[in-house]
Enzyme design. Sequence first.
Site, PDB file in Angstrom:
ATOM      1  N   ARG A 263       4.413  44.391  20.544  1.00 50.95           N
ATOM      2  CA  ARG A 263       4.550  43.275  19.693  1.00 50.95           C
ATOM      3  C   ARG A 263       5.463  41.897  20.009  1.00 50.95           C
ATOM      4  NH1 ARG A 263       7.828  46.984  16.300  1.00 50.95           N
ATOM      5  NH2 ARG A 263       6.040  47.441  14.996  1.00 50.95           N
TER       6      ARG A 263
ATOM      7  N   ASP B  73       6.219  62.779  18.237  1.00 49.56           N
ATOM      8  CA  ASP B  73       5.688  62.651  19.560  1.00 49.56           C
ATOM      9  C   ASP B  73       6.015  61.200  20.182  1.00 49.56           C
ATOM     10  OD1 ASP B  73       3.618  61.186  18.609  1.00 49.56           O
ATOM     11  OD2 ASP B  73       2.088  62.914  18.809  1.00 49.56           O
TER      12      ASP B  73
ATOM     13  N   ASP C  90      15.183  49.687   7.047  1.00 46.49           N
ATOM     14  CA  ASP C  90      14.925  49.766   8.513  1.00 46.49           C
ATOM     15  C   ASP C  90      13.608  49.011   8.768  1.00 46.49           C
ATOM     16  OD1 ASP C  90      13.969  52.099   7.000  1.00 46.49           O
ATOM     17  OD2 ASP C  90      12.824  52.361   9.073  1.00 46.49           O
TER      18      ASP C  90
END
Length: 464
Positions: free
Chosen positions: A182, A128, A263
């Site tokens: 961030r 989502d 990743d």
Amino acid sequence: MTDPESLPDYRPDPAILPLADWLADPVSPADFPETILRFRNDRAARTVGLVGLDDGQWVAHFGRFDPLPENLPRPLALRYHGHQFRVYNHELGDGRGFLHAQLRDDRQRLLDLGTKGSGQTPWSRQGDGRLTLKGAVREVLATEMLEALGVYTSRTFSIVETGEELWRGDEPSPTRSAVLTRLSHGHIRIGTFQRLALLEERAAMEQLVEYCLARFPGPENAFDGPGADHPAAILMNQVVERLADLAASYMVAGFVHGVLNTDNMNVTGESFDYGPWRFLPRWDASFTAAYFDHSGLYAFGRQPEALHWNCAQLAIALRTLCPSEPLVAALERFGPLYERFLAKRWCWRLGVEPRGDDRDTRLVATCERVLQESGVAPDRFFHTHRGGRNASGELAEALRPYTVTEDDHPYWREAEPQSMLIDEVEAIWTPIAEDDDWTPLWSKIERLRRVGEAHGTPPTPAGH
């Protein structure tokens, strides 16, 4: 839109735009029903010229994601692949985040403002695109604690509650939602290079190597030998050095990231993306953070191995551009670099000057034995023995050759060290969940920043 003249120290630099056609997809942020500011990191904002934003402007830029002046016109969801628990996945990419802006800090370093929980992207798969408020609170606690302990980490810049109810299988639902921003020194992952290698996009790979060398400068002459001056080999050496230092910093902090997939590996060596993290309650190499890490692949004691393995995946990807020999030579530097950085950071946290020889290695080994045999928590160990105090037996003998770092911060005279074990995380979250009481969180952040002040300037991250 914010007037750029009102932010005299703001230095926009959307350097990634020339790469955007093959590196990212333009996306739109989610239209949240609410945008309630819960946390703004003015300490970090001051370094990038954004502390002058009022709360309304802050929410506009970090809740609704209006573009910052003279910056990226639209958010960019980055494309990458990666090994997840050593299984290759080519369907990855920014699935619930994007790159919002790039700017220079007060040291002229290029930094990124990236998001988590900002909505769906082409890479969301079945997700989502959202973030729970608890997840955002956990991330700010992780980054503040890690920064205090000298780990080169992303910084939680902003948390905005978004008014949606989310359903998650690993926490009570429905639960509150948030979007987190961030501040990081780049978002180029090992998995970014893996994607280009798999797709055989050599020209893009060359461009990305050039971008990293120009934007994330580091040592260029790490070793001599055939091919050592090749751009890909230079980058490989930089990443090996940075990730060896990151592994060392995790161990000295007693930190378990939990999901060290390729990743999640930033080529700048900066730790980021905090999910099931934990700090050690006691020194235990087998301690895991993620409930789904059934084999203990990313257990505390295996983190250096994991980061070394990830460096090997970068070497494989860079074979697209460069002969094997200099890449392998760079990879072989990881172990000795890790041992050196571990000793340097250990001495820093212990409050003694490193000797720069085998005595440092012996000191670390002695401390580890004391930790294992006593069962004491790492935070308490370092606090109790700061500057060599309260040492006896083999620990006192190992510390005998060392000069104590001058340090009279009152934190070292407190009876209890600050820590960030899971019970305290839950204790901070409970009043937020039940009474919307944020006081324990603000108080903890203030105390953690005192920990950083007490430790002083950490060893410079490798390659920076």
